[in-house]
Design an enzyme around this catalytic site. Structure first.
Site, mmCIF file in Angstrom:
data_model
loop_
_atom_site.group_PDB
_atom_site.id
_atom_site.type_symbol
_atom_site.label_atom_id
_atom_site.label_comp_id
_atom_site.label_asym_id
_atom_site.label_seq_id
_atom_site.Cartn_x
_atom_site.Cartn_y
_atom_site.Cartn_z
ATOM 1 N N LYS A 153 -77.766 -26.732 10.859
ATOM 2 C CA LYS A 153 -77.649 -27.934 10.037
ATOM 3 C C LYS A 153 -79.048 -28.422 9.672
ATOM 4 C CE LYS A 153 -73.102 -28.680 10.256
ATOM 5 N NZ LYS A 153 -72.225 -28.884 9.083
ATOM 6 N N ASP A 177 -76.735 -24.998 6.466
ATOM 7 C CA ASP A 177 -75.839 -26.004 5.898
ATOM 8 C C ASP A 177 -76.607 -27.313 5.755
ATOM 9 O OD1 ASP A 177 -73.810 -27.639 5.080
ATOM 10 O OD2 ASP A 177 -72.520 -27.317 6.826
ATOM 11 N N GLU A 203 -75.045 -23.271 2.530
ATOM 12 C CA GLU A 203 -73.770 -23.975 2.369
ATOM 13 C C GLU A 203 -74.015 -25.382 1.840
ATOM 14 O OE1 GLU A 203 -70.019 -25.460 5.123
ATOM 15 O OE2 GLU A 203 -71.174 -23.716 5.784
ATOM 16 N N ASP A 228 -68.664 -26.415 0.124
ATOM 17 C CA ASP A 228 -67.904 -27.077 1.189
ATOM 18 C C ASP A 228 -67.395 -28.416 0.660
ATOM 19 O OD1 ASP A 228 -66.821 -28.244 3.418
ATOM 20 O OD2 ASP A 228 -68.589 -28.091 4.670
ATOM 21 N N LYS A 250 -61.576 -26.107 4.472
ATOM 22 C CA LYS A 250 -61.319 -26.854 5.702
ATOM 23 C C LYS A 250 -59.839 -27.258 5.702
ATOM 24 C CE LYS A 250 -65.728 -27.122 7.021
ATOM 25 N NZ LYS A 250 -66.516 -28.356 6.862
#
Length: 336
Positions: A153, A177, A203, A228, A250
């Site tokens: 992240k 991400d 991402e 995403d 998701k």
């Protein structure tokens, strides 16, 4: 069909930080659906970004619980259409849809992947997520859990420097991400530097609605970019096809396995790479994701691995990242 709702507070092993928030626990709703002495379990976690709480989901479901109890359950798909018609949020629908699929498989005595005519002879390896922290803490997390693929992240002022430092401590594949924290210019600039550092893809680097910026990134980024936050529901897949190399689905955001299966099919038809991700669920939610593994290019199903304590048994992810699938039907979930 009997229904049960229970809130769980899932403590995390470490503070989990992304570009916009940090937390030490995850609030989660577990739904149970019981028919013919079989119980299926489903899960949806709360999410401040989408303004969803466990309490709001419970209120939605309680409002239609009488109709659910009287519903003539045949297949998860028919049940899902009923829930959509009732106007429930996708998060609430997800918990119910996952429970319905688990129940359906248990009634048939078959795991879902077999019901869907897929095989677990081969499947993608889940990444393990390293949240934003000091470099020392990020390195410590990697050493604590050696893994073949890390999702890192980012969204700081020193993102490339962080990856350079982490690379000194691991030969694993890196995925980045940024959770909407970069601009198109930053993404295009960072991509070749990160590619040299063994990054596989980026991402959601840009804000979810920055379609113009993503078009620029698609033309100039040397790394693939996976959607995403820009890919929430089924209708988003087609739009993402023009702006991304792939999609991360998701279950909580799209409304469960029923729409996810259609999104996977659509994404593949469009030539997109297909990934399914988690929202720090327990083994209840992770076991549902695992049933999709044979259909995926990438997967992020490390949610239960990030917890101090789990609440369920089902799919097991071993220390070498291999997956043990339960013999129980459906998603194979039992609550502890």
């Amino acid at each position: 069909m009997d229904i049960s709702l229970k809130k769980y507070i899932l403590p995390l092993k470490h503070t989990f930080s992304i570009s916009r928030e940090s937390h030490d626990f995850q609030n989660s709703l577990i739904v149970g659906l019981t028919l013919n002495e079989k119980t299926g379990f489903g899960e949806a976690t709360s999410n401040p970004y989408y303004k969803i709480t466990v309490e709001s989901m419970m209120a939605e479901i309680n409002a239609v619980s009488h109709e659910i109890k009287n519903f003539n359950f045949t297949t998860p798909e028919v049940f899902h259409a009923f829930l959509v018609a009732k106007g429930l949020s996708n998060f609430a629908i997800c918990a119910l849809d996952l429970a319905a699929h688990d129940l359906y498989g248990k009634l048939l005595g078959k795991p879902l992947y077999k019901i869907w005519n897929t095989t677990i002879d081969s499947y993608p390896t889940t990444n393990y997520t390293i949240g934003i922290a000091s470099i020392d803490k990020m390195v410590a997390k990697m050493k604590e859990t050696p893994w073949p693929i890390y999702k890192i992240k980012l969204g700081t002022d020193d993102d490339v420097a962080i990856v350079k430092e982490l690379r000194k401590h691991s030969d694993a594949i890196f995925r980045i991400d940024a959770n909407c924290a970069w601009t198109a210019k930053e993404t295009i600039y960072n991509a070749p530097l990160l590619k040299e550092l063994g990054v596989e893809f980026l991402e959601q680097p840009l804000k979810a609605d920055d379609w113009k910026g993503m078009e620029e990134v698609m033309h100039h980024s040397v790394l693939p970019v996976i959607a995403d936050e820009s890919c929430i529901v089924e209708t988003d897949v087609e739009k993402c096809g023009l702006h991304f190399s792939g999609i991360n689905i998701k279950l909580t955001k799209c409304g469960g396995l029923t729409p996810a299966l259609r999104m996977i099919k659509k994404g593949k038809e469009m030539g997109l790479k297909v990934m399914v991700g988690c929202m720090t669920e327990s083994t209840v939610g992770i076991s549902a994701i695992a049933q999709l593994l044979p259909q995926l290019d990438y997967v992020d199903m490390d949610g239960a691995l990030l917890l101090k304590e789990d609440i369920a048994d089902g799919v097991i992810i071993k220390n070498d990242a291999t997956v043990i699938f339960p013999s129980l039907g459906g998603s194979g979930v039992t609550l502890r």
